[in-house]
Design a protein around this motif. Sequence first.
Motif, PDB file in Angstrom:
ATOM      1  N   LEU A 287      12.227  11.907  -4.763  1.00  0.00           N
ATOM      2  CA  LEU A 287      11.466  12.408  -5.901  1.00  0.00           C
ATOM      3  C   LEU A 287      10.127  11.677  -5.988  1.00  0.00           C
ATOM      4  O   LEU A 287       9.905  10.841  -6.865  1.00  0.00           O
ATOM      5  CB  LEU A 287      12.249  12.231  -7.207  1.00  0.00           C
ATOM      6  N   ASN A 288       9.244  11.989  -5.067  1.00  0.00           N
ATOM      7  CA  ASN A 288       7.916  11.369  -5.049  1.00  0.00           C
ATOM      8  C   ASN A 288       6.959  12.340  -4.368  1.00  0.00           C
ATOM      9  O   ASN A 288       7.189  12.736  -3.219  1.00  0.00           O
ATOM     10  CB  ASN A 288       7.967  10.036  -4.289  1.00  0.00           C
ATOM     11  N   ASP A 289       5.899  12.729  -5.101  1.00  0.00           N
ATOM     12  CA  ASP A 289       4.970  13.720  -4.560  1.00  0.00           C
ATOM     13  C   ASP A 289       3.642  13.114  -4.120  1.00  0.00           C
ATOM     14  O   ASP A 289       2.670  13.837  -3.886  1.00  0.00           O
ATOM     15  CB  ASP A 289       4.727  14.837  -5.581  1.00  0.00           C
ATOM     16  N   ALA A 290       3.594  11.779  -3.977  1.00  0.00           N
ATOM     17  CA  ALA A 290       2.371  11.140  -3.470  1.00  0.00           C
ATOM     18  C   ALA A 290       2.153  11.572  -2.022  1.00  0.00           C
ATOM     19  O   ALA A 290       3.099  11.611  -1.230  1.00  0.00           O
ATOM     20  CB  ALA A 290       2.485   9.623  -3.569  1.00  0.00           C
ATOM     21  N   GLU A 291       0.938  11.876  -1.668  1.00  0.00           N
ATOM     22  CA  GLU A 291       0.657  12.405  -0.331  1.00  0.00           C
ATOM     23  C   GLU A 291       1.112  11.471   0.795  1.00  0.00           C
ATOM     24  O   GLU A 291       1.676  11.952   1.793  1.00  0.00           O
ATOM     25  CB  GLU A 291      -0.824  12.733  -0.181  1.00  0.00           C
ATOM     26  N   PRO A 292       0.910  10.146   0.695  1.00  0.00           N
ATOM     27  CA  PRO A 292       1.409   9.288   1.779  1.00  0.00           C
ATOM     28  C   PRO A 292       2.922   9.385   1.962  1.00  0.00           C
ATOM     29  O   PRO A 292       3.423   9.326   3.087  1.00  0.00           O
ATOM     30  CB  PRO A 292       0.990   7.880   1.323  1.00  0.00           C
TER      31      PRO A 292
END
Length: 204
Positions: free
Chosen positions: A106-111
């Motif tokens: 559950l993480n939508d950061a691009e990296p």
Amino acid sequence: MRDTGLRERKKQRMYQDVSEVAIGLFLERGFDAVSVAEIASAAEISKPTLFRYFPAKEDLVLHRFADHEDEAARVVDERAEGQSPLEALRVHFLGGLERCDPVTGLNDAEPVLAFHRLLYGTPSLVARLSGFLERSEEALARALGGDLEARLAAGQIVAVRRILAMENVRRMAAGERAEEVRADAVAAAELTFRQLTAGLKRFA
């Protein structure tokens, strides 16, 4: 004792630095397009030194999971007095969702999205990941008592945690935002742990 601690910190820093260099190259050009020699050169170490730290090329990527390999076992070992293993694992997983821990998916950061595309889009990395899951399962089984019932429980717990995370990864990859998915992710985790609790009475 101080020298030993310093050496260990330097060793861990080397692991981290070389892994980050390699992942940067893999994200830029693709896993199969980057040679071990290129990674060693970019990290300013020799190939033999690199292989001392990372026996396989895939380990350069999976190093990011190193701290999580015995995470479930640690949660069980360090749980509060009177708290059941399953309750400790439930609280821990929900906490990861709240923090948007990349391990929960559950993480939508691009990296993070780029790393997941690299990991799950490379067959050799997916295959190597199975070893991580097996070791995680073995560590959890020991924490739960080590007998057959504990091993069966550990297998179920590790499997459902992986499935929950992969569903979140799938939705992030499809373009959904973490905040939009969080309520569903929490509901799915709560349902899963209720089912585990109903079936694994000894650890509930």
